[in-house]
Design a protein around this motif. Structure first.
Motif, PDB file in Angstrom:
ATOM      1  N   ALA A  83      32.760  37.665  35.681  1.00  0.00           N
ATOM      2  CA  ALA A  83      32.013  36.764  36.564  1.00  0.00           C
ATOM      3  C   ALA A  83      32.268  37.114  38.028  1.00  0.00           C
ATOM      4  O   ALA A  83      31.328  37.208  38.831  1.00  0.00           O
ATOM      5  CB  ALA A  83      32.401  35.320  36.281  1.00  0.00           C
ATOM      6  N   LEU A  84      33.523  37.322  38.380  1.00  0.00           N
ATOM      7  CA  LEU A  84      33.865  37.661  39.759  1.00  0.00           C
ATOM      8  C   LEU A  84      33.219  38.978  40.175  1.00  0.00           C
ATOM      9  O   LEU A  84      32.803  39.145  41.323  1.00  0.00           O
ATOM     10  CB  LEU A  84      35.383  37.742  39.929  1.00  0.00           C
ATOM     11  N   LYS A  85      33.127  39.913  39.256  1.00  0.00           N
ATOM     12  CA  LYS A  85      32.505  41.213  39.544  1.00  0.00           C
ATOM     13  C   LYS A  85      31.036  41.041  39.916  1.00  0.00           C
ATOM     14  O   LYS A  85      30.472  41.833  40.680  1.00  0.00           O
ATOM     15  CB  LYS A  85      32.636  42.124  38.319  1.00  0.00           C
ATOM     16  N   LYS A  86      30.403  39.994  39.385  1.00  0.00           N
ATOM     17  CA  LYS A  86      29.001  39.696  39.701  1.00  0.00           C
ATOM     18  C   LYS A  86      28.878  38.750  40.895  1.00  0.00           C
ATOM     19  O   LYS A  86      27.786  38.301  41.231  1.00  0.00           O
ATOM     20  CB  LYS A  86      28.330  39.052  38.483  1.00  0.00           C
ATOM     21  N   GLY A  87      30.002  38.430  41.516  1.00  0.00           N
ATOM     22  CA  GLY A  87      29.973  37.553  42.676  1.00  0.00           C
ATOM     23  C   GLY A  87      29.910  36.078  42.339  1.00  0.00           C
ATOM     24  O   GLY A  87      29.565  35.254  43.195  1.00  0.00           O
ATOM     25  N   ILE A  88      30.255  35.731  41.104  1.00  0.00           N
ATOM     26  CA  ILE A  88      30.214  34.339  40.660  1.00  0.00           C
ATOM     27  C   ILE A  88      31.631  33.788  40.618  1.00  0.00           C
ATOM     28  O   ILE A  88      32.498  34.346  39.947  1.00  0.00           O
ATOM     29  CB  ILE A  88      29.576  34.229  39.264  1.00  0.00           C
ATOM     30  N   LYS A  89      31.870  32.712  41.327  1.00  0.00           N
ATOM     31  CA  LYS A  89      33.187  32.081  41.325  1.00  0.00           C
ATOM     32  C   LYS A  89      33.325  31.209  40.079  1.00  0.00           C
ATOM     33  O   LYS A  89      32.500  30.331  39.837  1.00  0.00           O
ATOM     34  CB  LYS A  89      33.383  31.246  42.584  1.00  0.00           C
ATOM     35  N   VAL A  90      34.355  31.476  39.325  1.00  0.00           N
ATOM     36  CA  VAL A  90      34.583  30.746  38.086  1.00  0.00           C
ATOM     37  C   VAL A  90      35.994  30.167  38.111  1.00  0.00           C
ATOM     38  O   VAL A  90      36.969  30.891  37.905  1.00  0.00           O
ATOM     39  CB  VAL A  90      34.431  31.676  36.865  1.00  0.00           C
ATOM     40  N   PRO A  91      36.134  28.885  38.389  1.00  0.00           N
ATOM     41  CA  PRO A  91      37.465  28.285  38.388  1.00  0.00           C
ATOM     42  C   PRO A  91      38.157  28.436  37.031  1.00  0.00           C
ATOM     43  O   PRO A  91      37.530  28.270  35.994  1.00  0.00           O
ATOM     44  CB  PRO A  91      37.194  26.813  38.703  1.00  0.00           C
ATOM     45  N   ALA A  92      39.420  28.773  37.073  1.00  0.00           N
ATOM     46  CA  ALA A  92      40.201  28.965  35.850  1.00  0.00           C
ATOM     47  C   ALA A  92      41.198  27.820  35.708  1.00  0.00           C
ATOM     48  O   ALA A  92      42.057  27.632  36.568  1.00  0.00           O
ATOM     49  CB  ALA A  92      40.934  30.304  35.911  1.00  0.00           C
ATOM     50  N   PHE A  93      41.058  27.057  34.636  1.00  0.00           N
ATOM     51  CA  PHE A  93      41.984  25.967  34.349  1.00  0.00           C
ATOM     52  C   PHE A  93      43.116  26.535  33.499  1.00  0.00           C
ATOM     53  O   PHE A  93      42.898  26.980  32.366  1.00  0.00           O
ATOM     54  CB  PHE A  93      41.261  24.851  33.591  1.00  0.00           C
ATOM     55  N   VAL A  94      44.325  26.534  34.052  1.00  0.00           N
ATOM     56  CA  VAL A  94      45.454  27.148  33.342  1.00  0.00           C
ATOM     57  C   VAL A  94      46.712  26.296  33.495  1.00  0.00           C
ATOM     58  O   VAL A  94      46.892  25.595  34.481  1.00  0.00           O
ATOM     59  CB  VAL A  94      45.745  28.573  33.863  1.00  0.00           C
ATOM     60  N   ARG A  95      47.582  26.400  32.504  1.00  0.00           N
ATOM     61  CA  ARG A  95      48.857  25.708  32.572  1.00  0.00           C
ATOM     62  C   ARG A  95      49.857  26.504  33.412  1.00  0.00           C
ATOM     63  O   ARG A  95      50.639  25.949  34.173  1.00  0.00           O
ATOM     64  CB  ARG A  95      49.420  25.503  31.165  1.00  0.00           C
ATOM     65  N   THR A  96      49.812  27.837  33.257  1.00  0.00           N
ATOM     66  CA  THR A  96      50.762  28.713  33.941  1.00  0.00           C
ATOM     67  C   THR A  96      50.009  29.776  34.731  1.00  0.00           C
ATOM     68  O   THR A  96      49.639  30.827  34.181  1.00  0.00           O
ATOM     69  CB  THR A  96      51.701  29.389  32.912  1.00  0.00           C
ATOM     70  N   PRO A  97      49.760  29.547  36.018  1.00  0.00           N
ATOM     71  CA  PRO A  97      48.991  30.491  36.835  1.00  0.00           C
ATOM     72  C   PRO A  97      49.546  31.909  36.849  1.00  0.00           C
ATOM     73  O   PRO A  97      48.787  32.878  36.954  1.00  0.00           O
ATOM     74  CB  PRO A  97      49.051  29.868  38.237  1.00  0.00           C
ATOM     75  N   SER A  98      50.844  32.061  36.725  1.00  0.00           N
ATOM     76  CA  SER A  98      51.453  33.398  36.774  1.00  0.00           C
ATOM     77  C   SER A  98      51.017  34.284  35.612  1.00  0.00           C
ATOM     78  O   SER A  98      51.190  35.512  35.661  1.00  0.00           O
ATOM     79  CB  SER A  98      52.980  33.285  36.784  1.00  0.00           C
ATOM     80  N   LYS A  99      50.433  33.681  34.577  1.00  0.00           N
ATOM     81  CA  LYS A  99      49.983  34.464  33.430  1.00  0.00           C
ATOM     82  C   LYS A  99      48.633  35.143  33.663  1.00  0.00           C
ATOM     83  O   LYS A  99      48.195  35.949  32.848  1.00  0.00           O
ATOM     84  CB  LYS A  99      49.903  33.578  32.177  1.00  0.00           C
ATOM     85  N   ILE A 100      47.965  34.795  34.764  1.00  0.00           N
ATOM     86  CA  ILE A 100      46.699  35.448  35.083  1.00  0.00           C
ATOM     87  C   ILE A 100      47.005  36.749  35.812  1.00  0.00           C
ATOM     88  O   ILE A 100      47.605  36.748  36.886  1.00  0.00           O
ATOM     89  CB  ILE A 100      45.789  34.548  35.941  1.00  0.00           C
ATOM     90  N   ALA A 101      46.560  37.847  35.232  1.00  0.00           N
ATOM     91  CA  ALA A 101      46.866  39.162  35.795  1.00  0.00           C
ATOM     92  C   ALA A 101      45.885  39.566  36.906  1.00  0.00           C
ATOM     93  O   ALA A 101      46.118  40.525  37.619  1.00  0.00           O
ATOM     94  CB  ALA A 101      46.854  40.211  34.685  1.00  0.00           C
ATOM     95  N   LEU A 102      44.803  38.820  37.040  1.00  0.00           N
ATOM     96  CA  LEU A 102      43.778  39.174  38.027  1.00  0.00           C
ATOM     97  C   LEU A 102      44.245  38.898  39.455  1.00  0.00           C
ATOM     98  O   LEU A 102      44.913  37.898  39.715  1.00  0.00           O
ATOM     99  CB  LEU A 102      42.504  38.371  37.768  1.00  0.00           C
ATOM    100  N   VAL A 103      43.864  39.797  40.351  1.00  0.00           N
ATOM    101  CA  VAL A 103      44.127  39.589  41.775  1.00  0.00           C
ATOM    102  C   VAL A 103      42.786  39.670  42.486  1.00  0.00           C
ATOM    103  O   VAL A 103      42.176  40.730  42.590  1.00  0.00           O
ATOM    104  CB  VAL A 103      45.088  40.651  42.334  1.00  0.00           C
ATOM    105  N   ASP A 104      42.304  38.542  42.948  1.00  0.00           N
ATOM    106  CA  ASP A 104      40.995  38.492  43.606  1.00  0.00           C
ATOM    107  C   ASP A 104      40.978  37.296  44.545  1.00  0.00           C
ATOM    108  O   ASP A 104      41.334  36.184  44.152  1.00  0.00           O
ATOM    109  CB  ASP A 104      39.880  38.360  42.553  1.00  0.00           C
ATOM    110  N   GLU A 105      40.561  37.526  45.778  1.00  0.00           N
ATOM    111  CA  GLU A 105      40.537  36.446  46.774  1.00  0.00           C
ATOM    112  C   GLU A 105      39.618  35.304  46.356  1.00  0.00           C
ATOM    113  O   GLU A 105      39.810  34.160  46.756  1.00  0.00           O
ATOM    114  CB  GLU A 105      40.096  37.003  48.126  1.00  0.00           C
TER     115      GLU A 105
END
Length: 197
Positions: free
Chosen positions: A20-42
């Motif tokens: 989604a981010l690659k297409k320019g679409i912001k997609v909020p991610a609901f997570v318990r542990t943010p550190s588990k997301i490997a993505l780095v994107d402003e």
């Protein structure tokens, strides 16, 4: 169309956010542990919360048009109602904020549709997880939502191809596995126009 992704730290969930981010679409991610997301994107928006907390789930859904659930159970092969419980919170939160569209990631086998002896063996081994998914899906289907239930076969970390087969009732012939990236693409294509995905 504003969507929120539950289970965004999992393999399929991270692929959804990434594509989604690659297409320019912001997609909020609901997570318990943010550190588990490997993505780095402003542009990556993270909402920290617990899917077992109905208030946090409902608050996160507010302001969105659709929900994607890629949640998994922490119980593995054990008997569990975790998926059903979290899905009830999502569905109830959607109703509180008048959100109708959901794509839920389950598994092939919830409809006893995997053919052959090997299929029966797989469904027996995964009986507890499939039962939990089935109850979660039943809850979704009982609440008047516009839903799509993804039922992928065995998931792999293979590269994205964009080429896969779909079937509403049966497992496509000679299908045994699919990449998480392709499942993510399927999910996004059910929410956004095919001209985008």
């Amino acid at each position: 169309m504003k969507i929120i992704v539950f289970g965004a730290t999992g393999g399929v969930g991270q692929q959804i956010v990434k594509q989604a981010l690659k297409k320019g679409i912001k997609v909020p991610a609901f997570v318990r542990t943010p550190s588990k997301i490997a993505l780095v994107d402003e542009a990556l928006e993270i909402i920290q919360g617990d899917a077992f907390n109905k208030e946090e789930v409902a608050a996160a859904i507010a302001g969105h048009d659709a929900v994607v659930s890629c949640l998994g159970s922490s119980q593995g092969m054990k008997k569990s109602t975790e998926l059903e419980e979290m899905t009830k919170n999502i569905v109830n939160g959607m109703q509180s904020h008048h959100v109708k569209r959901i794509v839920y990631t389950a598994s092939a086998g919830i409809n006893k549709e995997i053919p052959g002896i090997s299929g029966k063996i797989v469904m027996k081994l995964l009986k507890n997880a499939l039962t939990d998914h089935r109850h979660a899906v039943d809850y979704i289907e009982a609440h008047g939502l516009n839903f799509t239930i993804a039922r992928p076969m065995s998931l792999t970390n293979d590269i994205f191809t964009g080429t896969y087969r779909e079937s509403k009732a049966f497992v496509p012939e000679k299908a045994s596995r699919i990449s998480r990236a392709d499942v993510a693409h399927f999910i996004l294509s059910k929410i956004y126009p095919h001209s985008i995905f």
